[in-house]
Design a protein around this motif. Sequence first.
Motif, PDB file in Angstrom:
ATOM      1  N   LEU A   1       0.846  -1.195   0.000  1.00 53.39           N
ATOM      2  CA  LEU A   1       0.000   0.000   0.000  1.00 53.39           C
ATOM      3  C   LEU A   1       0.881   1.245   0.000  1.00 53.39           C
ATOM      4  O   LEU A   1       1.739   1.414   0.872  1.00 53.39           O
ATOM      5  CB  LEU A   1      -0.913   0.027   1.234  1.00 53.39           C
ATOM      6  N   SER A   2       0.674   2.121  -0.972  1.00 55.62           N
ATOM      7  CA  SER A   2       1.432   3.366  -1.040  1.00 55.62           C
ATOM      8  C   SER A   2       0.837   4.397  -0.082  1.00 55.62           C
ATOM      9  O   SER A   2      -0.234   4.177   0.501  1.00 55.62           O
ATOM     10  CB  SER A   2       1.393   3.923  -2.462  1.00 55.62           C
ATOM     11  N   LEU A   3       1.526   5.527   0.070  1.00 52.51           N
ATOM     12  CA  LEU A   3       0.995   6.618   0.883  1.00 52.51           C
ATOM     13  C   LEU A   3      -0.341   7.082   0.316  1.00 52.51           C
ATOM     14  O   LEU A   3      -1.307   7.304   1.067  1.00 52.51           O
ATOM     15  CB  LEU A   3       2.000   7.787   0.901  1.00 52.51           C
ATOM     16  N   THR A   4      -0.425   7.195  -1.006  1.00 50.81           N
ATOM     17  CA  THR A   4      -1.677   7.605  -1.646  1.00 50.81           C
ATOM     18  C   THR A   4      -2.791   6.593  -1.377  1.00 50.81           C
ATOM     19  O   THR A   4      -3.937   6.961  -1.093  1.00 50.81           O
ATOM     20  CB  THR A   4      -1.480   7.747  -3.169  1.00 50.81           C
ATOM     21  N   GLY A   5      -2.444   5.298  -1.446  1.00 50.18           N
ATOM     22  CA  GLY A   5      -3.430   4.267  -1.175  1.00 50.18           C
ATOM     23  C   GLY A   5      -3.925   4.308   0.257  1.00 50.18           C
ATOM     24  O   GLY A   5      -5.116   4.110   0.528  1.00 50.18           O
TER      25      GLY A   5
ATOM     26  N   SER B   1      -3.456  -1.038   8.759  1.00 48.24           N
ATOM     27  CA  SER B   1      -2.722  -1.507   7.579  1.00 48.24           C
ATOM     28  C   SER B   1      -1.255  -1.085   7.662  1.00 48.24           C
ATOM     29  O   SER B   1      -0.548  -1.084   6.657  1.00 48.24           O
ATOM     30  CB  SER B   1      -3.353  -0.932   6.303  1.00 48.24           C
ATOM     31  N   GLY B   2      -0.797  -0.752   8.882  1.00 49.31           N
ATOM     32  CA  GLY B   2       0.552  -0.220   9.056  1.00 49.31           C
ATOM     33  C   GLY B   2       1.652  -1.117   8.536  1.00 49.31           C
ATOM     34  O   GLY B   2       2.657  -0.649   7.993  1.00 49.31           O
ATOM     35  N   GLY B   3       1.487  -2.438   8.708  1.00 48.26           N
ATOM     36  CA  GLY B   3       2.514  -3.365   8.257  1.00 48.26           C
ATOM     37  C   GLY B   3       2.579  -3.515   6.753  1.00 48.26           C
ATOM     38  O   GLY B   3       3.502  -4.141   6.228  1.00 48.26           O
ATOM     39  N   GLU B   4       1.595  -2.952   6.035  1.00 44.16           N
ATOM     40  CA  GLU B   4       1.530  -3.120   4.577  1.00 44.16           C
ATOM     41  C   GLU B   4       1.840  -1.825   3.830  1.00 44.16           C
ATOM     42  O   GLU B   4       1.930  -1.820   2.611  1.00 44.16           O
ATOM     43  CB  GLU B   4       0.143  -3.622   4.184  1.00 44.16           C
ATOM     44  N   ILE B   5       1.969  -0.709   4.558  1.00 43.22           N
ATOM     45  CA  ILE B   5       2.208   0.593   3.931  1.00 43.22           C
ATOM     46  C   ILE B   5       3.699   0.802   3.701  1.00 43.22           C
ATOM     47  O   ILE B   5       4.534   0.446   4.538  1.00 43.22           O
ATOM     48  CB  ILE B   5       1.641   1.727   4.820  1.00 43.22           C
TER      49      ILE B   5
ATOM     50  N   VAL C   1       2.499   6.180   7.821  1.00 38.43           N
ATOM     51  CA  VAL C   1       1.242   5.994   8.551  1.00 38.43           C
ATOM     52  C   VAL C   1       0.802   7.323   9.157  1.00 38.43           C
ATOM     53  O   VAL C   1      -0.340   7.753   9.007  1.00 38.43           O
ATOM     54  CB  VAL C   1       1.380   4.911   9.643  1.00 38.43           C
ATOM     55  N   GLY C   2       1.730   7.995   9.831  1.00 40.55           N
ATOM     56  CA  GLY C   2       1.417   9.293  10.421  1.00 40.55           C
ATOM     57  C   GLY C   2       1.050  10.336   9.378  1.00 40.55           C
ATOM     58  O   GLY C   2       0.103  11.107   9.548  1.00 40.55           O
ATOM     59  N   ARG C   3       1.799  10.348   8.273  1.00 40.45           N
ATOM     60  CA  ARG C   3       1.501  11.294   7.188  1.00 40.45           C
ATOM     61  C   ARG C   3       0.107  11.047   6.616  1.00 40.45           C
ATOM     62  O   ARG C   3      -0.649  11.989   6.354  1.00 40.45           O
ATOM     63  CB  ARG C   3       2.541  11.158   6.079  1.00 40.45           C
ATOM     64  N   ALA C   4      -0.216   9.775   6.403  1.00 38.16           N
ATOM     65  CA  ALA C   4      -1.522   9.441   5.836  1.00 38.16           C
ATOM     66  C   ALA C   4      -2.659   9.872   6.765  1.00 38.16           C
ATOM     67  O   ALA C   4      -3.700  10.363   6.306  1.00 38.16           O
ATOM     68  CB  ALA C   4      -1.609   7.935   5.578  1.00 38.16           C
TER      69      ALA C   4
END
Length: 439
Positions: free
Chosen positions: A9-13, A215-219, A226-229
């Motif tokens: 998962l990207s930041l955008t996702g 979804s932290g382990g997949e980003i 995670v924080g940015r998202a």
Amino acid sequence: MAEYKKNSLSLTGAVSLGTGVMIGAGIFALLGQVAELSGQWFPYAFLIGAIISGFSAYTYVKMSNAYPSAGGIAMYLKKIYGKSALTASGALLMALSMVINESLVARTFGSYTLQLFDIGENSIWVPILGVVLLVVAFLINISGNNIIGKSSLVMAILKIGGIAIFAIGGLWAAGFSFSEVVPSESLTEYPVTNYLGALALSILAYKGFTTITNSGGEIVNPNKNVGRAIIISLLICTVVYMLVAFAVSSNLSIDEIIKAKDYSLAEASRPAFGKYGLWFTVGIAIVSTISGVIASIFAVSRMTAMLTEKELIPHEHFGMPGRLQKHMLVYTVVLAITLTVLFDLTRIASLGAIFYLIMDIGIHWGVFKNLRKDVKANPAVLITAIFLDAVVLGAFLWIKASSDILVVVVAAILMVLIYFGEKWFLKRNKNNGKENKNI
């Protein structure tokens, strides 16, 4: 379903997932209910709710930076309280609030879709359409992360763009001016508890940011992204909520908003754009609610699977083939379908707000007491987050105890059952472990 995949998962996702849950529930399901409690001041309830959610997000950002995990909140609670009934109960409250959110959005999907047809608002088709949406979301979720990420991104772009067009067009059609930003209605028109209750629902509209932590382990690069998202999602939703709230208030009176509280955006589009505006708004609502349910099911199945793997909650295969995550998807959707059929939007939202705020207070307090030095969290911010949540929760419970005591009773019974059920389950597992060692 595939196992957890790092960097899938990207930041955008991740932002798409967060905004998908928030906008799906917040705008379409809760706007009318917030207006019912706070009158002309309801746009500001969403603004203040964003500020309170920002204090809450601080804790989750700090935890995600230190402990990114596919289990998200479940793993945070385990870090805070260890393998205990408090950990399992708190995680289950969060999971339950997310499932409640799914049923809330599912019924909203039904309410908005029916605006295209000459069918009564209390039609049996509302829960039926909600159930259809949940089944479709389940099928998409078992297709894997790539399809989920791509569909969430496309839908996020469509709905945010569409809602922005509705909001700006609605403000323009109504001849909105900045002089209308300050309501003509006095703050004394409603009791203080009503305004605080409106904040409880507005906070529920932002709670979707917690979806990202699951979804932290997949980003990609989770310690930072995670924080940015979370921050980006909250900012996007705050702007969208404020625009839409002012657009609705410009085209409908408070009485009209309350009367159509389950589909207030669709109703607001009628005077502004006529039937074509109605079709457009309902279309955006359908896209938004679909993406909201997909994102929420995606997150809650991850968290409950993690709880099961850590032996914090019981699990039964019931003869189902496939991996654990697929089983949790089935349980999640079945529970969401049950709630969709049995409860109306107001009660669903109330239960979700109560469970979320209690769990949120537990997270903040645990970090303050046990982990604030480890995650480098400012204790003043943590105490502020606890205080704000507690005040809002107390006022909301007071309102519900006065107007709909059944909601408070059901919430209390479920919390007691979850806590003592977990104590029994963990004790049984511990005893079984001892017996196995002695064999």
